[in-house]
Design an enzyme around this catalytic site. Structure first.
Site, PDB file in Angstrom:
ATOM      1  CB  SER A 106      -0.860   0.012   1.261  1.00  0.00           C
ATOM      2  OG  SER A 106      -1.452   1.287   1.444  1.00  0.00           O
TER       3      SER A 106
ATOM      4  CE  LYS B 206      -1.524  -3.729   3.249  1.00  0.00           C
ATOM      5  NZ  LYS B 206      -1.796  -4.971   2.515  1.00  0.00           N
TER       6      LYS B 206
ATOM      7  CE1 TYR C 122      -4.058  -2.042   5.307  1.00  0.00           C
ATOM      8  CE2 TYR C 122      -3.047   0.054   4.729  1.00  0.00           C
ATOM      9  CZ  TYR C 122      -3.715  -1.098   4.355  1.00  0.00           C
ATOM     10  OH  TYR C 122      -4.031  -1.309   3.029  1.00  0.00           O
TER      11      TYR C 122
HETATM   12  P1  NDP Z   1     -11.562  -6.047   1.152  1.00  0.00           P
HETATM   13  O1  NDP Z   1     -11.803  -5.834   2.611  1.00  0.00           O
HETATM   14  O2  NDP Z   1     -12.621  -5.667   0.168  1.00  0.00           O
HETATM   15  O3  NDP Z   1     -11.141  -7.559   0.876  1.00  0.00           O
HETATM   16  C1  NDP Z   1     -10.167  -8.203   1.663  1.00  0.00           C
HETATM   17  C2  NDP Z   1     -10.253  -9.684   1.424  1.00  0.00           C
HETATM   18  O4  NDP Z   1      -9.258 -10.331   2.246  1.00  0.00           O
HETATM   19  C3  NDP Z   1     -11.596 -10.277   1.782  1.00  0.00           C
HETATM   20  O5  NDP Z   1     -12.076 -10.965   0.651  1.00  0.00           O
HETATM   21  C4  NDP Z   1     -11.297 -11.250   2.920  1.00  0.00           C
HETATM   22  O6  NDP Z   1     -12.060 -12.431   2.725  1.00  0.00           O
HETATM   23  C5  NDP Z   1      -9.803 -11.545   2.734  1.00  0.00           C
HETATM   24  N1  NDP Z   1      -9.147 -11.892   4.012  1.00  0.00           N
HETATM   25  C6  NDP Z   1      -9.027 -11.112   5.109  1.00  0.00           C
HETATM   26  N2  NDP Z   1      -8.382 -11.768   6.080  1.00  0.00           N
HETATM   27  C7  NDP Z   1      -8.074 -12.998   5.577  1.00  0.00           C
HETATM   28  C8  NDP Z   1      -7.406 -14.136   6.099  1.00  0.00           C
HETATM   29  N3  NDP Z   1      -6.934 -14.164   7.345  1.00  0.00           N
HETATM   30  N4  NDP Z   1      -7.262 -15.218   5.302  1.00  0.00           N
HETATM   31  C9  NDP Z   1      -7.755 -15.223   4.042  1.00  0.00           C
HETATM   32  N5  NDP Z   1      -8.396 -14.177   3.482  1.00  0.00           N
HETATM   33  C10 NDP Z   1      -8.562 -13.082   4.248  1.00  0.00           C
HETATM   34  O7  NDP Z   1     -10.202  -5.279   0.850  1.00  0.00           O
HETATM   35  P2  NDP Z   1      -9.621  -4.564  -0.455  1.00  0.00           P
HETATM   36  O8  NDP Z   1     -10.032  -5.267  -1.677  1.00  0.00           O
HETATM   37  O9  NDP Z   1      -9.839  -3.116  -0.312  1.00  0.00           O
HETATM   38  O10 NDP Z   1      -8.063  -4.804  -0.158  1.00  0.00           O
HETATM   39  C11 NDP Z   1      -7.329  -5.878  -0.683  1.00  0.00           C
HETATM   40  C12 NDP Z   1      -5.868  -5.633  -0.356  1.00  0.00           C
HETATM   41  O11 NDP Z   1      -5.466  -4.365  -0.897  1.00  0.00           O
HETATM   42  C13 NDP Z   1      -5.545  -5.568   1.145  1.00  0.00           C
HETATM   43  O12 NDP Z   1      -4.311  -6.192   1.380  1.00  0.00           O
HETATM   44  C14 NDP Z   1      -5.453  -4.062   1.407  1.00  0.00           C
HETATM   45  O13 NDP Z   1      -4.635  -3.784   2.511  1.00  0.00           O
HETATM   46  C15 NDP Z   1      -4.839  -3.593   0.107  1.00  0.00           C
HETATM   47  N6  NDP Z   1      -5.061  -2.179  -0.172  1.00  0.00           N
HETATM   48  C16 NDP Z   1      -6.334  -1.660  -0.229  1.00  0.00           C
HETATM   49  C17 NDP Z   1      -6.521  -0.323  -0.478  1.00  0.00           C
HETATM   50  C18 NDP Z   1      -7.875   0.299  -0.536  1.00  0.00           C
HETATM   51  O14 NDP Z   1      -7.965   1.545  -0.499  1.00  0.00           O
HETATM   52  N7  NDP Z   1      -8.949  -0.466  -0.628  1.00  0.00           N
HETATM   53  C19 NDP Z   1      -5.372   0.587  -0.679  1.00  0.00           C
HETATM   54  C20 NDP Z   1      -4.083  -0.064  -0.614  1.00  0.00           C
HETATM   55  C21 NDP Z   1      -3.950  -1.394  -0.365  1.00  0.00           C
HETATM   56  P3  NDP Z   1     -12.587 -13.338   3.936  1.00  0.00           P
HETATM   57  O15 NDP Z   1     -13.065 -12.413   5.006  1.00  0.00           O
HETATM   58  O16 NDP Z   1     -13.609 -14.203   3.303  1.00  0.00           O
HETATM   59  O17 NDP Z   1     -11.401 -14.144   4.343  1.00  0.00           O
END
Ligand code: NDP
Length: 254
Positions: free
Chosen positions: A146, A165, A161
């Site tokens: 990120s 990252k 966080y």
């Molecule tokens: P979401 O919250 O929409 O999706 C995150 C996903 O991660 C969910 O599908 C969840 O599925 C899965 N997840 C969480 N914990 C676990 C775990 N322990 N094991 C397996 N799966 C897991 O997030 P985003 O799409 O926004 O973000 C995706 C990535 O991008 C993250 O790493 C985030 O930090 C990064 N990011 C996002 C930004 C933003 O502005 N949105 C900016 C910069 C980086 P489930 O709960 O079913 O496991």
């Protein structure tokens, strides 16, 4: 059309974590469109994403595993090797964020963020890297970082966080150096604010505070990360390893 050429992924198997929604969902669909068979790993399943890919003529299935639990990850990776024969690409995307200042945060909250975002990506990268080395696969690992690994976001406080990252960026460089001799490329992707459930489910006054800080005065769309993900995944990035690719609409440059 360029997806058939140097950016094409026909015959490749791509694993995407956390692709039931958000950035992971868009990435999984895009990797499938470029020709890869896609396997999704998440805690609660990703039926909708699998259906979207299959409806579009692609190949996909999902497996349930928590990326922080090594035995669950090892079992999922073994299942993929059994079903698909190999893993060529890992998009290590699953992550969480907690907005809380340091003095009000518990150690459990700190640990949960570091555990999923940093240790979880390490566990996944290690399990997949091992299969690539064992099978002689010159693969690509893309770790989700990120812009928060480079700057400190304001006005919300989120030390766990930001640290997780920053750790992902340096873990990626470390693994890139360690595995370059096997032909495995490891890079990180650092988006700015992207409109997904993670960034949309925040109070309206926080979103209003972000708006003037974003040079383009808007969040990115998950689709705007896809070209960067396809680049890092594909032979087009054959000379790119140990890089942190920032896609943030200019946030970190001003
Ligand atoms: P979401 O919250 O929409 O999706 C995150 C996903 O991660 C969910 O599908 C969840 O599925 C899965 N997840 C969480 N914990 C676990 C775990 N322990 N094991 C397996 N799966 C897991 O997030 P985003 O799409 O926004 O973000 C995706 C990535 O991008 C993250 O790493 C985030 O930090 C990064 N990011 C996002 C930004 C933003 O502005 N949105 C900016 C910069 C980086 P489930 O709960 O079913 O496991």
């Amino acid at each position: 059309m360029y997806l058939d050429g140097i950016f094409g992924l026909k015959g490749k198997t791509a694993v995407v974590t956390g692709a039931g929604r958000g950035i992971g969902q868009v990435a999984a669909c895009g990797l499938a469109k470029a020709g890869a068979e896609v396997v999704i790993i998440s805690r609660s399943g990703a039926e909708e994403t699998v259906d979207m890919i299959i409806r579009d003529g692609g190949k996909a299935y999902d497996l349930k595993a928590d990326v922080t639990k090594e035995p669950e990850v090892d079992a999922a990776v073994a299942e993929i090797i059994k079903s698909s024969g190999k893993i060529d690409i890992l998009f290590n995307n699953a992550g969480i964020c907690i907005h809380k200042d340091t003095l009000s945060s518990s150690i459990e909250e700190w640990r949960s963020v570091i555990d999923i975002n940093l240790t979880g990506e390490y566990i996944m990268a290690r399990a997949v890297g091992r299969t690539m080395i064992e099978n002689g696969i010159k693969g690509s690992i893309i770790n989700m970082a990120s812009m928060s690994g480079t700057i400190v976001n304001i006005p919300q406080w989120q030390a766990s966080y930001n640290v997780s990252k920053a750790g992902v960026i340096h873990m990626s460089k470390s693994l890139a150096a360690e595995w370059v001799g096997y032909g495995i490329r490891v890079n990180s992707l650092s988006p700015g604010y992207i409109a997904t459930p993670m960034s949309e489910d925040v109070p309206k006054d926080l979103k209003n505070a972000w708006e003037p800080l974003m040079p383009m005065h808007r969040m990115g769309k998950p689709e705007e990360l896809l070209p960067a993900i396809l680049y890092l995944a594909s032979p087009a990035a054959g000379y790119t390893t140990g890089t942190d690719l920032i896609v943030d609409g200019g946030y970190t440059c001003i």
